[in-house]
Scaffold this motif. Structure first.
Motif, PDB file in Angstrom:
ATOM      1  N   ILE A 343     -34.332  39.705  52.728  1.00 55.44           N
ATOM      2  CA  ILE A 343     -34.590  39.835  54.168  1.00 55.44           C
ATOM      3  C   ILE A 343     -35.028  38.488  54.738  1.00 55.44           C
ATOM      4  O   ILE A 343     -34.578  38.079  55.811  1.00 55.44           O
ATOM      5  CB  ILE A 343     -35.653  40.916  54.427  1.00 55.44           C
ATOM      6  N   THR A 344     -35.884  37.764  53.983  1.00 60.49           N
ATOM      7  CA  THR A 344     -36.301  36.427  54.429  1.00 60.49           C
ATOM      8  C   THR A 344     -35.097  35.529  54.660  1.00 60.49           C
ATOM      9  O   THR A 344     -34.952  34.903  55.705  1.00 60.49           O
ATOM     10  CB  THR A 344     -37.196  35.761  53.361  1.00 60.49           C
ATOM     11  N   VAL A 345     -34.224  35.473  53.632  1.00 63.14           N
ATOM     12  CA  VAL A 345     -33.105  34.539  53.700  1.00 63.14           C
ATOM     13  C   VAL A 345     -32.121  34.954  54.783  1.00 63.14           C
ATOM     14  O   VAL A 345     -31.659  34.136  55.578  1.00 63.14           O
ATOM     15  CB  VAL A 345     -32.401  34.462  52.321  1.00 63.14           C
ATOM     16  N   VAL A 346     -31.813  36.258  54.842  1.00 63.01           N
ATOM     17  CA  VAL A 346     -30.773  36.712  55.759  1.00 63.01           C
ATOM     18  C   VAL A 346     -31.264  36.682  57.206  1.00 63.01           C
ATOM     19  O   VAL A 346     -30.587  36.186  58.090  1.00 63.01           O
ATOM     20  CB  VAL A 346     -30.293  38.128  55.369  1.00 63.01           C
ATOM     21  N   SER A 347     -32.500  37.180  57.447  1.00 62.26           N
ATOM     22  CA  SER A 347     -32.926  37.303  58.848  1.00 62.26           C
ATOM     23  C   SER A 347     -33.114  35.936  59.497  1.00 62.26           C
ATOM     24  O   SER A 347     -33.080  35.804  60.707  1.00 62.26           O
ATOM     25  CB  SER A 347     -34.205  38.131  58.952  1.00 62.26           C
ATOM     26  N   LYS A 348     -33.297  34.891  58.667  1.00 57.75           N
ATOM     27  CA  LYS A 348     -33.370  33.539  59.218  1.00 57.75           C
ATOM     28  C   LYS A 348     -32.035  33.174  59.859  1.00 57.75           C
ATOM     29  O   LYS A 348     -31.978  32.432  60.833  1.00 57.75           O
ATOM     30  CB  LYS A 348     -33.677  32.575  58.062  1.00 57.75           C
ATOM     31  N   GLN A 349     -30.951  33.708  59.314  1.00 58.73           N
ATOM     32  CA  GLN A 349     -29.618  33.313  59.784  1.00 58.73           C
ATOM     33  C   GLN A 349     -28.984  34.313  60.736  1.00 58.73           C
ATOM     34  O   GLN A 349     -28.070  33.963  61.465  1.00 58.73           O
ATOM     35  CB  GLN A 349     -28.698  33.085  58.573  1.00 58.73           C
TER      36      GLN A 349
END
Lengths: 480, 107
Positions: A343-349
């Motif tokens: 979620i951290t990695v994806v929601s940043k993008q």
């Protein structure tokens, strides 16, 4: 003095302070470098905990304030693994922060010092100070994005409910001290078994157990979880979900199973109180998650449900129950951290944490969609993943303790959980992408971590020998 | 007359119970975060009073309760330092200390 140097808490504290000074003299250090230095330190301390029984020796230290035993070593390793993954996650996240990036990587280390101390606390004074060290550093971490109103609001809510639960806990400790004349777990266990039971002891115990429910996000102090999970920075949410919850459970385990509340006089009362709290928590967590549309908020409710499941196993007060608690915590460690990491990695993008933002993720990043699916399927408790072993262990322990109502609630909750976990998977694989179809990129180190955690969930789900061996070691350490 | 002038353990415990209740009701009823925070401190102090009086009136004189109180005071001070900083940050951003205005996290 020699014992001081051998304590994992002390080693980690020194490492964190060295990094603080290093950061002060070299402010241009890249956050990523600092994160790797932190991970290196945590890994070294983790290595040291494996030889702790040999170097420091199993037993009690500092006039019975600090204990080294199977339970403490298991949880120290648990917290250090959590710290490593959280730092890894923070390194990916930290670019989002406008200011004070480096401190965001160092504060989790200090929080972990509190957690490590908590795992060894065998006296209410140590326990209280360690617990507050964890809670107060979490106040700072939750409200870290102080230019975002959601983060601040989450911080204030966490602060008020946290301080309220501290009040209950301290008041309970005061009355228990009044009855037993000591704050040491061992002395209290002795006094409780020899003296007749009275109302004020039961009152004190209820206050302490209810106060601890805050840390594990169980009823009646569950209300902060959805708001704080949604508002806090995602790595902090992950740390709260896994580390802070386990910190609550290590204290509960020590109190109700390994020492003072575990004696046969008070055990029936403790067991029924925990069983009622567990039942209500499971129902509330599971059903309130159904209408949620924000992924982090949904995981907040689902984490209340998981806390209920673990409490259910704990309330049996049997070796099988404790076994289930530990296996469930390991499965939640792997699956929870995997989910929050992605979620951290994806929601940043994708600019958002709503479920809609994750639709069509399988086309934008197959690995992220696969990792999230593994995490959610494991949390839902589908074989052959590790989450299934956790849920099965809990239900078996409740069945063995003849708590058939709890078993019924657990089965229904697991079925309902299946619905909302799989609806997230449906969003990722079957729905069309809502906002753009640009590929979501994972850095090289992120891919490594995802594969490691996925492998953990699948391999340990099928081949459970290593976990069973570790868990059995903990149970051998019961000291009465 | 002697019985009425003697202050016993139960008097202290009653006072501590009253303080605890006032604190808890304050947390639940008030809407201003700073007043809520004051009420929370009152609850901790109620526990401190109980600890000190248990320690003072115990049959075998021991100082465990006193030591615990010092730790609680220290921890409460740390908690206030962080808590007030948070409330100030919130006030800077939203110009309010009312819990009713904290509405950005809802489903």
């Amino acid at each position: 003095m020699k014992q001081f140097l051998l304590m994992p808490e002390f080693q980690l504290l020194v490492w964190a302070l060295v990094l603080f000074v290093f950061d002060a003299y070299r402010p241009q250090t890249k956050p990523r470098t600092l994160a790797w230095l932190g991970i290196l330190g945590a890994a070294l301390v983790l290595g040291a905990t494996f030889v702790e029984p040999l170097t420091m020796g199993v037993g009690q230290y500092f006039h019975g304030l600090y204990s080294v035993d199977g339970l403490s070593i298991f949880f120290k390793q648990f917290f250090l693994v959590t710290l490593i993954v959280v730092l890894w996650m923070s390194a990916e996240f930290v670019e989002v922060l406008p200011l004070a990036r480096n401190e965001f990587l160092l504060l989790p280390m200090l929080t972990t010092v509190g957690m490590l101390l908590l795992a060894s606390a065998v006296d209410f004074t140590t326990m209280f100070v360690a617990l507050e060290l964890v809670t107060i550093s979490f106040y700072v971490l939750v409200a870290y994005q102080r230019n975002r109103s959601a983060s601040l609001e989450a911080g204030v809510k966490y602060l008020i409910i946290g301080a309220l639960s501290t009040g209950f806990l301290v008041y309970g400790i005061a009355f228990l001290y009044g009855n037993a004349g000591s704050t040491s777990f061992a002395t209290i266990l002795e006094t409780l078994s020899t003296n007749p039971l009275n109302l004020s002891i039961l009152f004190a115990m209820a206050l302490i157990l209810v106060g601890l429910c805050f840390k594990i996000s169980a009823v009646p102090f569950h209300i902060w979880a959805p708001d704080v999970y949604q508002g806090a920075p995602t790595p902090v949410t992950a740390f709260l979900a896994v580390g802070s919850k386990a910190a609550g459970f290590v204290v509960l385990l020590r109190l109700v199973f390994f020492s003072c509340f575990g004696n046969p006089v008070v055990a029936p009362y403790v067991s029924s109180l925990l069983a009622v709290l567990a039942g209500v928590t499971v129902i509330l967590g599971t059903f309130a998650a159904l209408p949620q549309r924000n992924l982090k908020r949904l995981l907040g409710y689902s984490s209340i449900g998981h806390a209920g499941f673990i409490l259910m196993a704990l309330s049996c007060l049997s070796p099988r129950g404790v076994n289930a608690v530990l296996i469930y915590l390991i499965s939640y460690l792997l699956a929870g951290l995997l989910a929050f990491f992605l979620i951290t990695v994806v929601s940043k993008q994708v600019e958002g944490e709503e479920l809609v933002n994750f639709s069509g993720l399988s086309k934008r990043s197959p690995l992220a969609a696969f990792g999230l699916t593994v995490a959610f399927v494991s949390m839902a408790g589908i074989p052959p993943l590790l989450g299934f072993a956790g849920k099965l262990g809990v239900l078996a322990a409740a069945w063995e303790a003849q708590r058939y109502v709890l078993v019924g609630i657990g089965v229904i909750a697991a079925a309902v959980g299946l619905y909302y976990y799989l609806s997230i998977v449906r969003y990722m694989y079957w729905n069309e992408a809502a906002d753009g179809t640009a590929a979501v990129k994972l850095s090289c180190s992120a891919k490594w971590l995802v594969w490691l955690l996925v492998a953990g969930v699948i391999v340990f789900g099928i081949y459970q020998m290593p976990i069973a061996t570790v868990v059995d070691q903990v149970l051998l350490g019961r000291n009465w | 007359m002697e019985a009425f002038t003697q202050i016993t353990l139960n008097h202290y415990l009653a006072l501590s119970g009253i303080l605890f209740m006032i604190g808890m009701i304050g947390v639940m009823m008030r809407r201003n975060i700073i007043v809520i925070y004051m009420s929370l401190e009152l609850m901790l102090n109620a526990a401190n009073l109980a600890l000190v009086s248990f320690s003072r009136f115990s049959a075998v004189p021991k100082l465990d309760g006193h030591i615990m109180v010092f730790l609680i005071i220290t921890v409460a001070a740390a908690e206030v330092a962080v808590g007030l900083a948070l409330i100030v940050a919130l006030y800077r951003l939203k110009q309010t200390t009312n819990t009713g205005d904290l509405t950005s996290l809802k489903f």
